[in-house]
Design a protein around this motif. Structure first.
Motif, PDB file in Angstrom:
ATOM      1  N   GLN A  56       0.796  -1.216   0.000  1.00 27.37           N
ATOM      2  CA  GLN A  56       0.000   0.000   0.000  1.00 27.37           C
ATOM      3  C   GLN A  56       0.835   1.277   0.000  1.00 27.37           C
ATOM      4  N   PRO A  57       1.909   1.395   0.788  1.00 23.85           N
ATOM      5  CA  PRO A  57       2.688   2.633   0.736  1.00 23.85           C
ATOM      6  C   PRO A  57       3.210   2.946  -0.668  1.00 23.85           C
ATOM      7  N   ASP A  58       3.616   1.910  -1.391  1.00 27.96           N
ATOM      8  CA  ASP A  58       4.102   2.105  -2.747  1.00 27.96           C
ATOM      9  C   ASP A  58       2.969   2.570  -3.656  1.00 27.96           C
ATOM     10  N   ALA A  59       1.799   1.928  -3.534  1.00 28.02           N
ATOM     11  CA  ALA A  59       0.644   2.317  -4.346  1.00 28.02           C
ATOM     12  C   ALA A  59       0.226   3.752  -4.047  1.00 28.02           C
ATOM     13  N   ASP A  60       0.171   4.111  -2.771  1.00 27.85           N
ATOM     14  CA  ASP A  60      -0.214   5.473  -2.379  1.00 27.85           C
ATOM     15  C   ASP A  60       0.750   6.508  -2.957  1.00 27.85           C
ATOM     16  N   ALA A  61       2.035   6.182  -2.943  1.00 27.95           N
ATOM     17  CA  ALA A  61       3.041   7.115  -3.452  1.00 27.95           C
ATOM     18  C   ALA A  61       2.878   7.324  -4.956  1.00 27.95           C
ATOM     19  N   GLN A  62       2.632   6.250  -5.686  1.00 26.48           N
ATOM     20  CA  GLN A  62       2.426   6.373  -7.127  1.00 26.48           C
ATOM     21  C   GLN A  62       1.175   7.187  -7.445  1.00 26.48           C
ATOM     22  N   ILE A  63       0.131   6.992  -6.664  1.00 31.44           N
ATOM     23  CA  ILE A  63      -1.116   7.724  -6.873  1.00 31.44           C
ATOM     24  C   ILE A  63      -0.921   9.207  -6.599  1.00 31.44           C
ATOM     25  N   ALA A  64      -0.244   9.529  -5.513  1.00 36.05           N
ATOM     26  CA  ALA A  64      -0.016  10.930  -5.159  1.00 36.05           C
ATOM     27  C   ALA A  64       0.854  11.630  -6.211  1.00 36.05           C
ATOM     28  N   ALA A  65       1.847  10.914  -6.714  1.00 36.90           N
ATOM     29  CA  ALA A  65       2.739  11.507  -7.718  1.00 36.90           C
ATOM     30  C   ALA A  65       1.997  11.817  -9.018  1.00 36.90           C
ATOM     31  N   ALA A  66       0.887  11.109  -9.254  1.00 39.43           N
ATOM     32  CA  ALA A  66       0.098  11.339 -10.465  1.00 39.43           C
ATOM     33  C   ALA A  66      -1.071  12.284 -10.209  1.00 39.43           C
ATOM     34  N   CYS A  67      -1.060  12.940  -9.039  1.00 37.55           N
ATOM     35  CA  CYS A  67      -2.087  13.938  -8.699  1.00 37.55           C
ATOM     36  C   CYS A  67      -3.414  13.326  -8.298  1.00 37.55           C
ATOM     37  N   GLY A  68      -3.362  12.172  -7.639  1.00 36.19           N
ATOM     38  CA  GLY A  68      -4.581  11.543  -7.156  1.00 36.19           C
ATOM     39  C   GLY A  68      -4.554  11.323  -5.656  1.00 36.19           C
ATOM     40  N   SER A  69      -5.698  10.943  -5.106  1.00 39.11           N
ATOM     41  CA  SER A  69      -5.820  10.614  -3.689  1.00 39.11           C
ATOM     42  C   SER A  69      -6.446   9.232  -3.561  1.00 39.11           C
ATOM     43  N   THR A  70      -5.865   8.398  -2.712  1.00 37.83           N
ATOM     44  CA  THR A  70      -6.360   7.034  -2.533  1.00 37.83           C
ATOM     45  C   THR A  70      -7.617   7.031  -1.683  1.00 37.83           C
ATOM     46  N   THR A  71      -8.690   6.477  -2.225  1.00 35.49           N
ATOM     47  CA  THR A  71      -9.905   6.260  -1.435  1.00 35.49           C
ATOM     48  C   THR A  71      -9.805   4.949  -0.672  1.00 35.49           C
TER      49      THR A  71
END
Length: 532
Positions: A56-71
Motif C-alpha cells: 500500500q505505501p508504494d501504491a499510495d506514493a504512485q497515486i499521489a505523484a500522479a495527482c490523485g488521492s487514494t480512497t
C-alpha cells in the motif's frame, strides 16, 4: 446497471457537483495541490490496477505523484479506487493502469449525461414498517416457486442460518416484515465510493426497490404472510452497489466482491451488469483495466469460498457472437452497449467461475428479453415474461417484496436470485463444499429443458433467436431449470437453529472473520436518520 431498469435522460451535472456526488470537491484557494497538478474539476473516481504484490505505501506514493488521492486500496488484488480533479491523472499514472467509468458519463462541457431510473420511489416509501405491509398470504401467486419445487423443498429444510447471501444491488429494506429477520445489519455495507461503508444509511435503499425485490425471492420469511423465498432460513447481507441513478460502476462491484470475500459471505447475487458499457472489451484501452480489476476481485472472492451468481442481461443478445453491435433499451449516447472490440464480455456474468443465469417465463420458454448463448448460460430460472401468461391467471412476472409491500417484476434480475436461493440450500445441505462443487451440483441437479422447435414469438415466420446445443446443455437454458427439491434431498439437512439466525455459529466453516455473526438487533428510525 440493474437489469430491470429503463432510464430517462437527465442532464444532472451541475446538481451533482453541488451535492458532491462525484467525489471529493476541487481544492479551494486555501488548499495546496501537489506540485505540477492542475485542478479544474470535476473530481472523478478511477480504478487503478497495480502489479500484484504492490504494498500500500508504494501504491499510495504512485497515486499521489500522479495527482490523485487514494480512497481505498485492496492489497489482496492490488487494485485501488482513486479520486482526482486533474484531467491528466490517467495519463500520468498510465492509461493502461487507470480508468474512470464515471468519466464516461460526462460530456465535453462538463455536464452529466447520466440518467435517472424510472422505478424510483420517494425515500420515505423505501423505509417501511410492519404496520404498512399487507399481511395476506400471497403464496398461491408464486408460480415461480412451484416451477422450481421450492415449496416441496421447504418440507425438508428451509436453509441454514449459518449461510449468508450477499445481495449486491440497490439495498434491502431493513424494516420489511418478510426480510428483517433474515437481514444481517452487521454484514451489510454500502460501496458507492468504492470503499466499504457499514452505516445503515450507506446500504439501505434510497431510490430503487430492485434490491428488496431480489432479496425477497431469495429469503422472504415463510410465516404465512406475504410471499416465501427459495431459502427462507438463510441470512442476507445488503451490499449496496447501485447508486441513485441506477448505475453500477466497476469500483462499486469490486468493493462488493471484496467485502463478500473478507466477511464470510457464502454466495453473492448479482442482478446487474457493470457500467458504463454492457459489454466490457478487454482489447480496448481503459476497458481492459475494468476487465482486469473485475477478474481479480471475482477470482479472489471465489478463492475465499464465495459462490457468485449473475444474470445474463435483458438485451435478448447472443453472448457468443463477438463484435456484434447491439443497442441498449436505454438508447443513451453515453451509455452504449456496443461491442467495439472482439474480446467483449458482460460482467460479472461472463467471468470465469460465475454461475450465469438466463430467464424463462411460466411455460418454461426462454423469456423474450433474456440473453443467451451456448457456453455462456449455465442454468435457467423463472424471471417471468409478459408474453407468457400462467394458465391460472396469475401475473406473468415474479411477485416479491418491495418497500411498502409486494410487487411484480420481470427480468433476468428475477431469475438469478432463484438460482442464488437454490445455491443457498445446497450450501446448507452440503456444508464445506467449495464454489466449484456447489456449481457442479447446481448443474447436475438442474432439470434439462430442450431447445424449442419454434421460437417465433410474434408469429412473423422468422425465428426471434436460435437455440444451439442439445437437451441437457444448450444456449437457451444451459444445463436446465434449477431445482430446490433436488438441492435439499441430495445432502444432509441442517440442524434447527437454537436461537436468532446466525447467533450460534460462524457463517462459513473456516472462512471469514470470527465476529461475523449477528445479534440481529432491530433497526429503528433514529438509526436510519443517523446513518448507523
Amino acid at each position: 446497471m440493474p437489469l430491470l431498469r429503463r432510464a430517462q435522460l437527465a442532464a444532472l451535472g451541475a446538481a451533482l457537483l453541488a451535492a458532491g456526488c462525484l467525489g471529493a470537491p476541487v481544492a479551494g484557494a486555501d488548499e495546496q495541490a501537489p506540485s505540477g497538478c492542475v485542478q479544474p474539476g470535476p473530481t472523478l473516481r478511477y480504478l487503478v490496477v497495480f502489479a500484484r504484490g504492490t504494498a500500500q505505501p508504494d501504491a499510495d506514493a504512485q497515486i499521489a505523484a500522479a495527482c490523485g488521492s487514494t480512497t481505498v486500496y485492496y492489497p489482496q488484488i492490488a487494485v485501488a479506487v482513486v479520486t482526482s480533479p486533474d484531467p491528466g491523472f490517467g495519463d500520468k499514472i498510465g492509461p493502461d493502469r487507470a480508468y474512470s467509468a464515471q468519466g464516461e458519463s460526462w460530456t465535453s462541457d462538463g455536464q452529466s449525461s447520466r440518467k435517472k431510473v424510472d422505478e424510483t420511489m420517494s425515500a420515505a416509501s423505501l423505509l417501511t414498517s410492519t404496520e404498512t405491509v399487507p399481511t395476506a398470504d400471497l403464496g398461491e401467486q408464486q408460480w415461480d416457486m412451484r416451477l422450481i419445487d421450492a415449496t416441496l423443498a421447504h418440507q425438508i429444510t428451509e436453509g441454514d442460518p449459518r449461510v449468508v447471501v450477499g445481495v449486491l444491488d440497490s439495498g434491502i429494506d431493513p424494516r420489511h416484515p418478510d426480510l428483517k429477520a433474515a437481514l444481517d445489519p452487521q454484514l451489510s455495507v454500502g460501496c458507492l465510493t468504492g470503499k466499504p461503508d457499514p452505516s445503515v444509511a450507506a446500504w439501505a435503499p434510497t431510490t430503487s426497490p430492485h434490491g428488496t425485490h431480489v432479496a425477497g425471492i431469495i429469503a422472504a420469511a415463510d410465516d404465512g404472510k406475504g410471499i416465501t423465498g427459495v431459502a427462507p432460513g438463510v441470512r442476507l447481507a445488503s451490499v449496496k452497489v447501485v447508486d441513485d441513478d441506477g448505475y453500477i460502476y466497476p469500483e462499486y462491484a469490486v468493493c462488493g466482491f471484496m467485502w463478500a470475500a473478507t466477511h464470510g459471505i457464502a454466495i453473492t447475487n448479482n442482478s446487474y451488469y457493470v457500467d458504463p458499457w454492457e459489454y466490457t472489451c478487454s482489447d480496448q484501452q481503459g476497458q481492459r483495466v475494468v476487465t482486469e480489476a473485475m477478474k481479480r476481485a471475482v477470482d479472489y472472492a471465489t478463492s475465499q469460498g464465495v459462490l457468485n451468481v449473475a444474470a445474463v442481461t435483458n438485451s435478448a443478445a447472443d453472448l457468443t457472437q463477438p463484435g456484434a453491435d447491439t443497442h441498449s433499451p436505454d438508447n443513451a449516447p453515453n451509455h452504449s452497449v456496443r461491442r467495439i472490440g472482439t474480446e467483449c464480455s458482460v460482467l460479472p456474468a461472463e467471468e470465469r467461475g460465475v454461475v450465469a443465469v438466463s430467464s424463462v417465463g411460466s411455460n418454461q420458454l426462454k423469456a423474450s428479453y433474456s440473453s443467451y448463448g451456448l457456453g455462456a448460460v449455465d442454468v435457467t430460472a423463472p424471471g417471468g415474461d409478459v408474453h407468457q401468461k400462467p394458465s391460472n391467471g396469475d401475473n406473468p412476472c415474479v411477485l416479491s417484496t418491495v418497500p411498502g409491500g409486494y410487487g411484480d417484476f420481470c427480468g433476468t434480475s428475477m431469475a438469478a436470485p432463484h438460482v442464488t436461493g437454490v445455491a443457498a440450500l445446497l450450501a446448507s445441505t452440503h456444508p464445506g463444499d467449495t464454489p466449484a462443487q456447489l456449481t457442479k451440483l447446481l448443474n447436475q441437479q438442474a432439470k434439462p429443458v430442450q431447445c424449442p422447435g419454434d421460437y417465433d414469438l410474434n408469429d412473423t415466420g422468422v425465428q426471434d433467436a436460435y437455440c444451439s446445443g442439445y437437451a441437457s446443455f444448450n444456449g437457451f437454458y444451459g444445463h436446465g431449470m434449477v431445482n430446490a427439491l433436488a438441492a435439499v434431498a441430495s445432502g444432509t439437512a441442517p440442524r434447527p437453529s437454537t436461537g436468532a439466525p446466525g447467533a450460534d455459529a460462524p457463517t462459513r466453516a473456516g472462512k471469514g472473520p470470527t465476529d461475523a455473526t449477528s445479534s440481529q438487533q432491530p433497526i429503528g428510525p433514529e438509526q436510519l436518520a443517523a446513518g448507523q
